[in-house]
Design an enzyme around this catalytic site. Structure first.
Site, PDB file in Angstrom:
ATOM      1  CG  MET A 119      21.786 118.216   5.512  1.00  0.00           C
ATOM      2  SD  MET A 119      20.172 117.398   5.443  1.00  0.00           S
ATOM      3  CE  MET A 119      20.656 115.701   5.217  1.00  0.00           C
TER       4      MET A 119
ATOM      5  CG  HIS B  68      11.670 114.377   4.214  1.00  0.00           C
ATOM      6  ND1 HIS B  68      12.569 115.025   5.030  1.00  0.00           N
ATOM      7  CD2 HIS B  68      10.764 113.789   5.032  1.00  0.00           C
ATOM      8  CE1 HIS B  68      12.210 114.836   6.293  1.00  0.00           C
ATOM      9  NE2 HIS B  68      11.126 114.085   6.322  1.00  0.00           N
TER      10      HIS B  68
ATOM     11  N   GLY C 163       7.686 126.514   4.747  1.00  0.00           N
ATOM     12  CA  GLY C 163       7.724 125.746   5.996  1.00  0.00           C
ATOM     13  C   GLY C 163       8.787 124.659   5.959  1.00  0.00           C
TER      14      GLY C 163
ATOM     15  CG  ASP D  16      11.140 118.502   5.384  1.00  0.00           C
ATOM     16  OD1 ASP D  16      11.722 118.874   4.352  1.00  0.00           O
ATOM     17  OD2 ASP D  16      11.739 118.077   6.382  1.00  0.00           O
TER      18      ASP D  16
ATOM     19  CB  ILE E 279      15.496 126.128   6.703  1.00  0.00           C
ATOM     20  CG1 ILE E 279      15.228 124.862   7.517  1.00  0.00           C
ATOM     21  CG2 ILE E 279      14.188 126.795   6.281  1.00  0.00           C
ATOM     22  CD1 ILE E 279      14.499 125.084   8.799  1.00  0.00           C
TER      23      ILE E 279
ATOM     24  CG  ASP F  24       5.758 124.996   1.901  1.00  0.00           C
ATOM     25  OD1 ASP F  24       6.707 124.714   2.670  1.00  0.00           O
ATOM     26  OD2 ASP F  24       4.575 124.668   2.141  1.00  0.00           O
TER      27      ASP F  24
ATOM     28  N   GLY G 193      26.502 113.666  -1.139  1.00  0.00           N
ATOM     29  CA  GLY G 193      26.112 113.898  -2.536  1.00  0.00           C
ATOM     30  C   GLY G 193      25.754 112.663  -3.334  1.00  0.00           C
ATOM     31  CB  SER G 194      24.839 109.155  -2.538  1.00  0.00           C
ATOM     32  OG  SER G 194      23.666 109.209  -1.774  1.00  0.00           O
ATOM     33  CG  ASN G 195      19.596 111.300  -3.179  1.00  0.00           C
ATOM     34  OD1 ASN G 195      18.818 110.605  -3.826  1.00  0.00           O
ATOM     35  ND2 ASN G 195      19.726 111.184  -1.861  1.00  0.00           N
TER      36      ASN G 195
HETATM   37  C1  GAR Z   1      19.320 111.551   1.877  1.00  0.00           C
HETATM   38  O1  GAR Z   1      18.861 110.437   2.589  1.00  0.00           O
HETATM   39  C2  GAR Z   1      18.222 112.605   1.767  1.00  0.00           C
HETATM   40  O2  GAR Z   1      16.948 112.059   1.591  1.00  0.00           O
HETATM   41  C3  GAR Z   1      18.327 113.272   3.111  1.00  0.00           C
HETATM   42  O3  GAR Z   1      19.697 113.378   3.341  1.00  0.00           O
HETATM   43  C4  GAR Z   1      20.385 112.305   2.683  1.00  0.00           C
HETATM   44  C5  GAR Z   1      21.440 112.913   1.799  1.00  0.00           C
HETATM   45  O4  GAR Z   1      22.287 111.951   1.259  1.00  0.00           O
HETATM   46  N1  GAR Z   1      17.660 114.542   3.144  1.00  0.00           N
HETATM   47  C6  GAR Z   1      17.074 115.036   4.225  1.00  0.00           C
HETATM   48  O5  GAR Z   1      17.064 114.474   5.287  1.00  0.00           O
HETATM   49  C7  GAR Z   1      16.399 116.375   4.009  1.00  0.00           C
HETATM   50  N2  GAR Z   1      15.540 116.668   5.104  1.00  0.00           N
HETATM   51  P1  GAR Z   1      23.215 112.266   0.033  1.00  0.00           P
HETATM   52  O6  GAR Z   1      24.016 113.534   0.389  1.00  0.00           O
HETATM   53  O7  GAR Z   1      24.101 111.072  -0.096  1.00  0.00           O
HETATM   54  O8  GAR Z   1      22.340 112.487  -1.164  1.00  0.00           O
END
Ligand code: GAR
Length: 186
Positions: free
Chosen positions: A89, A108, A142, A144, A91, A140, A12-14
């Site tokens: 993570m 992504h 698909g 990514d 779909i 969408d 969850g850092s984002n």
């Molecule tokens: C991030 O690097 C994000 O871009 C990636 O997972 C990580 C999540 O980190 N997302 C994908 O790969 C989606 N296909 P976080 O949980 O610390 O935000």
């Protein structure tokens, strides 16, 4: 003020970076985070969200046979203006994507035209790339494949290890995602 829900699966850092920007940064007055949701009840990010004063909710995708149906009903109840995927993570079911068309956004860690799915930084490391791109896109049906909102290049030529690439990339993701969201939320 737009209502957003953030979907996570792990660290969850984002999500944390977005919430910080909503609380006292560039997303202040643009949106309200009405919930942080996870398909994993033990996701580290849920604890972080609670500490930041947010409402959290989870449905265990591993246990619930009708996970997609339950998630769809839950999202419809929240009626978010935008659904922000931040390290989610799984779909999303086509029904959900169709119902919330152009309202679901994802980050992504690679150029979605070159690499889809998991492990974007590992892919860049294995292929010995000197630069990679982080992509923010609409979701969408698909994998990514949705319309690209914006991309940012990351110079990884000096990175010796996968961890170095991930650290550098994540730092950029944390700033870039909120900048992209600000453009959309306007
Ligand atoms: C991030 O690097 C994000 O871009 C990636 O997972 C990580 C999540 O980190 N997302 C994908 O790969 C989606 N296909 P976080 O949980 O610390 O935000």
């Amino acid at each position: 003020m737009k209502k957003v829900v953030i979907l996570i699966s792990g660290r969850g850092s984002n999500m944390k970076a977005i919430v910080e920007n909503v609380q006292k940064g560039i997303l202040q007055n643009y949106c309200e985070v009405v919930e942080v949701f996870s398909n994993k009840p033990d996701a580290e990010g849920l604890g972080i969200a609670t500490k930041m004063g947010l409402k959290t909710f989870s449905i265990a995708s591993r246990k619930e046979k009708n996970y997609n149906g339950l998630l769809f009903e839950h999202l419809k109840e929240i009626t978010p203006d935008f659904i922000i995927l931040a390290g989610y993570m799984k779909i999303l079911d086509a029904k959900i994507v169709k119902y919330f068309e152009r309202k679901i956004i994802n980050i992504h860690p690679a150029d979605t035209k070159l690499h889809q799915g998991l492990n974007g930084y590992k892919w860049a490391f294995r292929n010995k790339l000197s630069k990679t791109k982080i992509t923010v896109h609409f979701v969408d049906e698909g994998l990514d494949s949705g319309e690209i909102i914006d991309q940012i290049e990351v110079d990884i030529s000096n990175c010796q290890t996968l961890i170095e690439i991930e650290c550098k990339g994540l730092k950029i993701e944390h700033k870039f995602y909120s900048e992209c969201l600000k453009k959309i939320l306007k």
